[in-house]
Design a protein around this motif. Structure first.
Motif, PDB file in Angstrom:
ATOM      1  N   MET A 748      45.630  36.280  58.528  1.00 51.31           N
ATOM      2  CA  MET A 748      46.997  36.083  57.805  1.00 51.31           C
ATOM      3  C   MET A 748      47.633  34.912  58.898  1.00 51.31           C
ATOM      4  O   MET A 748      48.338  33.727  58.225  1.00 51.31           O
ATOM      5  CB  MET A 748      48.180  37.132  58.000  1.00 51.31           C
ATOM      6  N   LEU A 749      47.558  34.832  60.194  1.00 53.40           N
ATOM      7  CA  LEU A 749      48.234  33.676  60.776  1.00 53.40           C
ATOM      8  C   LEU A 749      47.491  32.505  60.759  1.00 53.40           C
ATOM      9  O   LEU A 749      47.965  31.395  60.728  1.00 53.40           O
ATOM     10  CB  LEU A 749      48.038  34.433  62.559  1.00 53.40           C
ATOM     11  N   LEU A 750      45.968  32.626  60.842  1.00 53.64           N
ATOM     12  CA  LEU A 750      45.332  31.294  60.233  1.00 53.64           C
ATOM     13  C   LEU A 750      45.688  30.602  58.962  1.00 53.64           C
ATOM     14  O   LEU A 750      45.506  29.472  58.869  1.00 53.64           O
ATOM     15  CB  LEU A 750      43.812  31.528  60.603  1.00 53.64           C
ATOM     16  N   SER A 751      45.833  31.724  58.102  1.00 51.86           N
ATOM     17  CA  SER A 751      46.236  30.882  56.707  1.00 51.86           C
ATOM     18  C   SER A 751      47.596  30.059  56.821  1.00 51.86           C
ATOM     19  O   SER A 751      47.679  29.469  55.776  1.00 51.86           O
ATOM     20  CB  SER A 751      46.387  32.134  55.816  1.00 51.86           C
ATOM     21  N   GLN A 752      48.168  30.016  57.892  1.00 57.36           N
ATOM     22  CA  GLN A 752      49.460  29.478  58.065  1.00 57.36           C
ATOM     23  C   GLN A 752      49.252  28.121  58.551  1.00 57.36           C
ATOM     24  O   GLN A 752      50.113  27.333  58.534  1.00 57.36           O
ATOM     25  CB  GLN A 752      50.729  30.207  58.763  1.00 57.36           C
ATOM     26  N   PHE A 753      48.121  27.822  59.110  1.00 56.19           N
ATOM     27  CA  PHE A 753      47.823  26.479  59.668  1.00 56.19           C
ATOM     28  C   PHE A 753      47.631  25.579  58.400  1.00 56.19           C
ATOM     29  O   PHE A 753      46.972  25.875  57.161  1.00 56.19           O
ATOM     30  CB  PHE A 753      46.371  26.777  60.327  1.00 56.19           C
ATOM     31  N   ILE A 819      35.272  35.820  56.923  1.00 59.32           N
ATOM     32  CA  ILE A 819      36.698  35.299  57.518  1.00 59.32           C
ATOM     33  C   ILE A 819      37.293  34.246  56.721  1.00 59.32           C
ATOM     34  O   ILE A 819      38.386  34.265  56.341  1.00 59.32           O
ATOM     35  CB  ILE A 819      36.361  34.694  58.845  1.00 59.32           C
ATOM     36  N   LEU A 820      36.528  33.298  55.958  1.00 62.73           N
ATOM     37  CA  LEU A 820      37.139  32.249  55.324  1.00 62.73           C
ATOM     38  C   LEU A 820      37.669  32.961  53.833  1.00 62.73           C
ATOM     39  O   LEU A 820      38.738  32.453  53.435  1.00 62.73           O
ATOM     40  CB  LEU A 820      35.854  31.372  54.875  1.00 62.73           C
ATOM     41  N   LYS A 821      37.140  33.790  53.370  1.00 62.14           N
ATOM     42  CA  LYS A 821      37.540  34.566  52.480  1.00 62.14           C
ATOM     43  C   LYS A 821      38.788  35.104  52.632  1.00 62.14           C
ATOM     44  O   LYS A 821      39.734  34.964  51.768  1.00 62.14           O
ATOM     45  CB  LYS A 821      36.727  35.445  51.741  1.00 62.14           C
ATOM     46  N   ARG A 822      38.859  35.952  53.694  1.00 64.87           N
ATOM     47  CA  ARG A 822      40.147  36.638  54.125  1.00 64.87           C
ATOM     48  C   ARG A 822      41.373  35.518  53.885  1.00 64.87           C
ATOM     49  O   ARG A 822      42.375  35.558  53.814  1.00 64.87           O
ATOM     50  CB  ARG A 822      40.147  37.335  55.245  1.00 64.87           C
ATOM     51  N   ILE A 823      41.046  34.532  54.880  1.00 69.90           N
ATOM     52  CA  ILE A 823      41.801  33.391  55.224  1.00 69.90           C
ATOM     53  C   ILE A 823      42.404  32.761  53.777  1.00 69.90           C
ATOM     54  O   ILE A 823      43.806  32.685  53.650  1.00 69.90           O
ATOM     55  CB  ILE A 823      41.593  32.342  56.089  1.00 69.90           C
ATOM     56  N   GLN A 824      41.512  32.602  52.869  1.00 68.38           N
ATOM     57  CA  GLN A 824      41.888  32.003  51.555  1.00 68.38           C
ATOM     58  C   GLN A 824      42.485  33.009  50.715  1.00 68.38           C
ATOM     59  O   GLN A 824      43.614  32.419  49.957  1.00 68.38           O
ATOM     60  CB  GLN A 824      40.517  31.723  50.948  1.00 68.38           C
ATOM     61  N   SER A 825      42.315  34.031  50.767  1.00 71.67           N
ATOM     62  CA  SER A 825      43.263  34.945  49.948  1.00 71.67           C
ATOM     63  C   SER A 825      44.593  34.974  50.370  1.00 71.67           C
ATOM     64  O   SER A 825      45.643  35.010  49.488  1.00 71.67           O
ATOM     65  CB  SER A 825      42.786  36.458  50.222  1.00 71.67           C
ATOM     66  N   TYR A 826      44.895  34.778  51.771  1.00 70.06           N
ATOM     67  CA  TYR A 826      46.346  34.733  52.176  1.00 70.06           C
ATOM     68  C   TYR A 826      46.763  33.366  51.778  1.00 70.06           C
ATOM     69  O   TYR A 826      48.034  32.988  51.411  1.00 70.06           O
ATOM     70  CB  TYR A 826      46.463  34.786  53.788  1.00 70.06           C
ATOM     71  N   ARG A 827      45.834  32.242  51.685  1.00 69.73           N
ATOM     72  CA  ARG A 827      46.462  30.973  51.389  1.00 69.73           C
ATOM     73  C   ARG A 827      46.778  30.868  50.009  1.00 69.73           C
ATOM     74  O   ARG A 827      47.771  30.229  49.636  1.00 69.73           O
ATOM     75  CB  ARG A 827      45.546  30.037  51.585  1.00 69.73           C
ATOM     76  N   ASP A 828      46.116  31.481  49.248  1.00 73.73           N
ATOM     77  CA  ASP A 828      46.437  31.622  47.790  1.00 73.73           C
ATOM     78  C   ASP A 828      47.831  32.361  47.534  1.00 73.73           C
ATOM     79  O   ASP A 828      48.550  31.907  46.828  1.00 73.73           O
ATOM     80  CB  ASP A 828      45.567  32.537  47.119  1.00 73.73           C
ATOM     81  N   PHE A 829      47.927  33.448  48.389  1.00 79.57           N
ATOM     82  CA  PHE A 829      49.602  34.126  48.436  1.00 79.57           C
ATOM     83  C   PHE A 829      50.447  33.103  48.592  1.00 79.57           C
ATOM     84  O   PHE A 829      51.627  32.908  48.235  1.00 79.57           O
ATOM     85  CB  PHE A 829      49.356  35.198  49.469  1.00 79.57           C
ATOM     86  N   HIS A 830      50.354  32.155  49.846  1.00 81.69           N
ATOM     87  CA  HIS A 830      51.295  31.169  50.144  1.00 81.69           C
ATOM     88  C   HIS A 830      51.586  30.279  49.221  1.00 81.69           C
ATOM     89  O   HIS A 830      52.615  29.814  48.993  1.00 81.69           O
ATOM     90  CB  HIS A 830      50.843  30.366  51.576  1.00 81.69           C
ATOM     91  N   LYS A 831      50.433  29.767  48.613  1.00 78.93           N
ATOM     92  CA  LYS A 831      50.502  28.682  47.490  1.00 78.93           C
ATOM     93  C   LYS A 831      51.348  29.079  46.270  1.00 78.93           C
ATOM     94  O   LYS A 831      52.279  28.760  45.832  1.00 78.93           O
ATOM     95  CB  LYS A 831      49.277  28.393  47.077  1.00 78.93           C
ATOM     96  N   ALA A 832      51.104  30.381  46.080  1.00 77.54           N
ATOM     97  CA  ALA A 832      51.858  31.154  45.017  1.00 77.54           C
ATOM     98  C   ALA A 832      53.435  31.145  45.204  1.00 77.54           C
ATOM     99  O   ALA A 832      54.122  31.037  44.349  1.00 77.54           O
ATOM    100  CB  ALA A 832      51.152  32.463  44.614  1.00 77.54           C
ATOM    101  N   HIS A 833      53.525  31.539  46.403  1.00 78.44           N
ATOM    102  CA  HIS A 833      55.013  31.848  46.704  1.00 78.44           C
ATOM    103  C   HIS A 833      55.747  30.512  46.960  1.00 78.44           C
ATOM    104  O   HIS A 833      56.830  30.259  46.522  1.00 78.44           O
ATOM    105  CB  HIS A 833      54.955  32.471  48.295  1.00 78.44           C
ATOM    106  N   ILE A 834      55.117  29.432  47.417  1.00 76.67           N
ATOM    107  CA  ILE A 834      55.746  28.163  47.279  1.00 76.67           C
ATOM    108  C   ILE A 834      55.735  27.778  45.863  1.00 76.67           C
ATOM    109  O   ILE A 834      56.949  26.975  45.808  1.00 76.67           O
ATOM    110  CB  ILE A 834      54.965  27.368  48.146  1.00 76.67           C
ATOM    111  N   GLU A 835      55.020  27.899  45.305  1.00 71.50           N
ATOM    112  CA  GLU A 835      55.395  27.552  43.766  1.00 71.50           C
ATOM    113  C   GLU A 835      56.451  28.167  43.260  1.00 71.50           C
ATOM    114  O   GLU A 835      57.500  27.568  42.310  1.00 71.50           O
ATOM    115  CB  GLU A 835      54.094  27.746  42.916  1.00 71.50           C
ATOM    116  N   SER A 836      56.702  29.628  43.643  1.00 70.70           N
ATOM    117  CA  SER A 836      57.632  30.145  42.980  1.00 70.70           C
ATOM    118  C   SER A 836      59.259  29.688  43.467  1.00 70.70           C
ATOM    119  O   SER A 836      60.079  29.582  42.821  1.00 70.70           O
ATOM    120  CB  SER A 836      57.649  31.780  43.256  1.00 70.70           C
ATOM    121  N   ILE A 837      58.983  29.189  45.022  1.00 72.62           N
ATOM    122  CA  ILE A 837      60.361  28.762  45.622  1.00 72.62           C
ATOM    123  C   ILE A 837      60.476  27.390  44.708  1.00 72.62           C
ATOM    124  O   ILE A 837      61.582  27.025  44.335  1.00 72.62           O
ATOM    125  CB  ILE A 837      60.028  28.666  47.049  1.00 72.62           C
TER     126      ILE A 837
END
Length: 856
Positions: A748-753, A819-837
């Motif tokens: 989750m932390l790395l997904s914010q990079f 590792i990459l898959k776990r990070i990407q799942s969080y990245r997808d979450f961030h993208k969806a959240h940004i889109e909603s914002i």
């Protein structure tokens, strides 16, 4: 037409040209004075800091020079045959000093740095050194500036009969120039061309003034020179009238009283400016450099207007002493009415704001209202300088001396008024009681003038005194029943720019420089807000605690072995608490507002009383100044989140980051909060570019729609998965609190990079740079406090190649694909959240636009 008539007309025309040119010179002299004041305070703030003590130190030194110059050159000019020669030297000296100011100031800055870094002094000692340096450095130019008005008055005013009108016009003209200079500097010049170019323009104007004055002094020498005998003869003629006898033949005790009243009015004028500023900023939306500019401009404009309005009447007036008393009483009573009016105005303005309004519809409207309101009492204040000049000056031969004395008393009173209001009255009595004390002073000195009048009847004296006291008593009934005076003190329902809510005040502190409150919002889950001068700077919400926590945790996690840190901006104390780790030996805190530290216990649930930790040391100091003065000390971590860059530009410029680079240990990390809201994409990139210029090895991390973090090092940075994993796994406090922020694991932390150094270089390729000289972000006119949609789009569209950027993952519990898959799942979450914002912001903007259309 005869040759004699032609010669007479030519002489008259020459005199008119001469007069208008000198009027123009005096006007531009006022323009440059305010340009210098604003720029010099800014420049000293970069070295001394921008807290109230340092700003007051520089302003006091500035005004002390003006007072000294008025006194000295007022005496000198009386001994000179041609006042223009003195004025020429004054303008030339001011211009030359301004021309060499950048070089001189650089030498001073280095000298102060050596002193500050090699001497251990208490706070009082530091302030004494700062005052001494500022006073000595500014003494020459400000003394010259202080002499300009009495010298030019001596030249223009040649007989007592027109002294009042002459002084009125010249004082008004000089102040009008100051109004224009202040407005241009605060609204246009620095924003468009920067500090140094603005300073160069002012220096050029002074040098042009000197040239024009020199040419006039030479070419019109025979016309402008007057003998002492001519002065005496004119004086005898004028003083034959009965009206002049009434004006000038006052008892010496009354003349002394007039001078004391004028000095005390100077005291109250600056005290009003300080207190009105504290009241108005509490509910003004745009608390940027524009606010302080409009406050100063309003005061000087009123002084100019008042002096101009009285010009035609003052030399014919028989009752100037009475008028002086009436004016002082009126200033106090009108100011009292304004105090009561502000409570309604605060609610009115907050209810009128809409997110989609333009800068002119919100800030422009506010500033226009402030300007109109403050111009009323300050116009009355502008009447007094010509009146006192007329009452005090009884001999044209010593006009310069008299004008110098008046200017000296006014300026000394102003210095004391600013100091006493800010450092004594408000901290001890609060804004409202302080205001009433100043009002009472104005009313009392006005009544004292009335009661001391040598010819006014007792019946009239007692009637005026009784009526004034009754009116004052009636107004006193409406005094706010709480010691604070801000729009957020209401305990009931409020509709504001930020929505509809109920609030409850938990903490209140009126300090020398700022008012600090803590408010509770009980609706929903409930949260607390730390507020400085009407601006919420920190919240106890999960979202905001995540940002403040990561400001400490992120650099701590990325650093292999940190031992010390400095936190710029205490806030709720969450950042400082996050850095209290077993391997950390010292955490310094630089907090500019004492009230923020006083409010710390309110947030103990989240900061865990961090100020009581032995390894934590809090300093009431400007963060930039503290780092600059930190001797040879090097920090492993520098983390900064003081306040929005539009409100505190000094710690968001490339120059500040370069200072940090010098004070950062070889393996040290700097972490800077950069908000993507209340600014444009252009300004956001300028902020990022300033950081990247100083730290080419940088990274950007996305926290939420209101926060990104920039981290930088002197050497290349890596995403060290093994280091991040070990710290999050082996530190119980860290892992528990990070999970509370919504960051349960390294993925989750790395997904914010978001961006690394190469990405940031490309992202800011065509961007401007936010610097001390050109602080473009500080002058932004964005009103919408929502996140910038273009910036959010840039963040959403970022696609970091984690496979190439992550290192030290060979011995991980998971294989790299996992590792990459776990990070990407969080990245997808961030993208969806940004889109909603983004959709929410656009939808809200559309709703408000439709609302505007319906209202029209």
């Amino acid at each position: 037409m005869t040759d004699k008539n032609k010669l007479t007309m030519n002489k008259s025309g020459n005199k008119a040209i001469q007069q208008y040119l000198l009027f123009l010179v005096l006007f531009f002299s006022g323009v440059t004075a305010l340009i210098y004041q604003i720029i010099w305070i800014r420049k000293f703030g970069l070295v001394f800091g921008v807290h109230v003590y340092s700003i007051t130190t520089v302003l006091t030194a500035f005004m002390a020079g003006l007072a000294l110059g008025s006194l000295i050159f007022g005496k000198i000019v009386d001994k000179k045959d041609n006042p223009l020669r003195v004025f020429f030297l004054l303008e030339l000296g001011i211009g030359l000093f301004a021309l060499f100011f950048p070089f001189l100031f650089d030498v001073l800055s280095r000298g102060y740095g050596i002193i500050a870094q090699n001497m251990t002094l208490p706070d009082y000692g530091q302030q004494l050194i700062r005052f001494s340096i500022a006073f000595l450095f500014l003494l020459i130019p400000t003394t010259l500036m202080g002499g300009t008005l009495p010298v030019i008055i001596k030249y223009f005013v040649r007989r007592l009969g027109n002294l009042g009108s002459g002084v009125s016009i010249l004082y008004a003209l000089n102040n009008l120039g100051a109004v224009i200079g202040g407005f241009l500097t605060g609204f246009i010049l620095i924003r468009l061309i920067g500090v140094q170019a603005s300073l160069l323009i002012a220096a050029s104007l002074n040098l042009a003034n000197a040239l024009i004055t020199w040419l006039i002094a030479r070419r019109f020498k025979k016309i402008i020179l007057q003998t002492d005998e001519r002065y005496v003869e004119e004086e005898k003629i004028v003083r034959k009238t009965e009206d002049e006898k009434v004006v000038y033949k006052l008892p010496k005790s009354i003349v002394r009283l007039v001078l004391w009243v004028f000095a005390i009015e100077g005291f109250t004028t600056l005290a009003y400016e300080v207190i009105w500023g504290r009241i108005l900023i509490s509910f003004s939306f745009d608390k940027t450099v524009y606010f302080s500019t409009i406050l100063v401009v309003s005061f000087i404009f009123g002084l100019s207007l008042g002096s101009f309005l009285i010009r035609k009447w003052i030399d014919r007036g028989k009752y100037l002493l009475s008028l002086l008393g009436y004016i002082e009483v009126a200033i106090g009573l009108i100011s009292f009415v304004l105090l009561l009016f502000f409570s309604w105005l605060a609610s009115f303005l907050s209810e009128q704001r809409e997110l989609t309004d333009t800068w002119m519809q919100v800030a422009g409207k506010e500033y226009f209202i402030f300007f109109l309101l403050l111009s009323i009492p300050t116009t009355l204040m502008g009447f007094t300088y010509p009146i006192v000049s007329k009452l005090y000056t009884q001999n044209i031969k010593n006009l310069g001396n008299r004008m110098g004395t008046i200017g000296f008393l006014d300026t000394i009173g102003s210095i004391l008024g600013s100091f006493v209001a800010g450092f004594v009255l408000i901290p001890f009595f609060g804004v409202v009681i302080s205001f009433l004390i100043i009002v009472s002073i104005n009313v009392l000195i006005g009544l004292l003038v009335v009661l001391s009048h040598p010819v006014m009847s007792k019946r009239l004296k007692y009637s005026i005194t009784g009526g004034t006291l009754i009116l004052l008593l009636v107004l006193s009934i409406q005094i706010p029943d709480r010691r604070y005076f801000t729009w957020w003190d209401q305990l009931d329902y409020k509709k504001t720019f930020f929505g509809e809510h109920y609030t409850r005040l938990l903490f209140y502190d009126e300090g020398a420089g700022s008012t600090v409150t803590v408010r509770e919002y009980p609706f929903g889950d409930g949260y607390l807000a730390l507020n400085v001068d009407g601006h919420n700077t920190a919240y106890s919400t999960d979202k905001d605690r995540r940002v403040n926590g990561l400001l400490g945790y992120l650099p701590y996690i990325l650093h292999p072995d940190p031992e010390n840190a400095i936190v710029i901006g205490y806030g709720m104390g969450v950042t400082a608490h996050s850095l209290v780790q077993p391997d950390m030996k010292q955490i310094d805190i630089a907090e500019i507002v004492p009230g923020v530290l006083k409010a710390s216990p309110i947030f103990s649930e989240w900061n865990h009383n961090v100020l009581e930790e032995p390894k934590v040391e809090a300093h009431i100091e400007d963060g930039r100044s503290m780092i600059y003065m930190s001797r040879d000390k090097k920090y492993d971590i520098i983390t900064s989140n003081a306040i929005h860059p539009r409100l505190s530009n000094n710690i968001y410029t490339r120059d500040f980051y370069q200072i940090c680079r010098e004070k950062l240990a070889d393996d040290g990390i700097i972490c800077q909060w950069i908000p993507p809201n209340w600014i444009s994409e252009k300004h956001f990139k300028a902020l990022v570019n300033g950081f990247v210029d100083a730290f080419p090895h940088s990274q950007m991390w996305y926290i939420n729609e209101y926060s990104t973090l920039l981290v930088g090092k002197k050497e290349p940075m890596e995403l060290n998965y093994g280091l991040i994993r070990d710290k999050m796994a082996n530190n119980e406090k860290l892992s528990k609190e990070m999970a509370g922020f919504g960051i349960p694991d390294p993925f989750m932390l790395l997904s914010q990079f978001i961006f690394d150094a190469a990405d940031l270089e490309e992202y800011t390729e065509d961007a401007a740079v936010n610097t001390d000289n050109h602080p473009i972000v500080e002058f932004s006119k964005i009103i919408n406090i929502a996140p910038s949609v273009p910036v959010l789009n840039d963040i959403r569209n970022a696609d970091p190649d984690y496979k190439e950027k992550i290192v030290n993952a060979d011995d991980a519990e998971y294989e790299m694909p996992v590792i990459l898959k776990r990070i990407q799942s969080y990245r997808d979450f961030h993208k969806a959240h940004i889109e909603s914002i983004i959709k929410s912001v656009r939808r809200f903007e559309q709703m408000n636009q439709n609302k505007h259309i319906e209202n029209e």
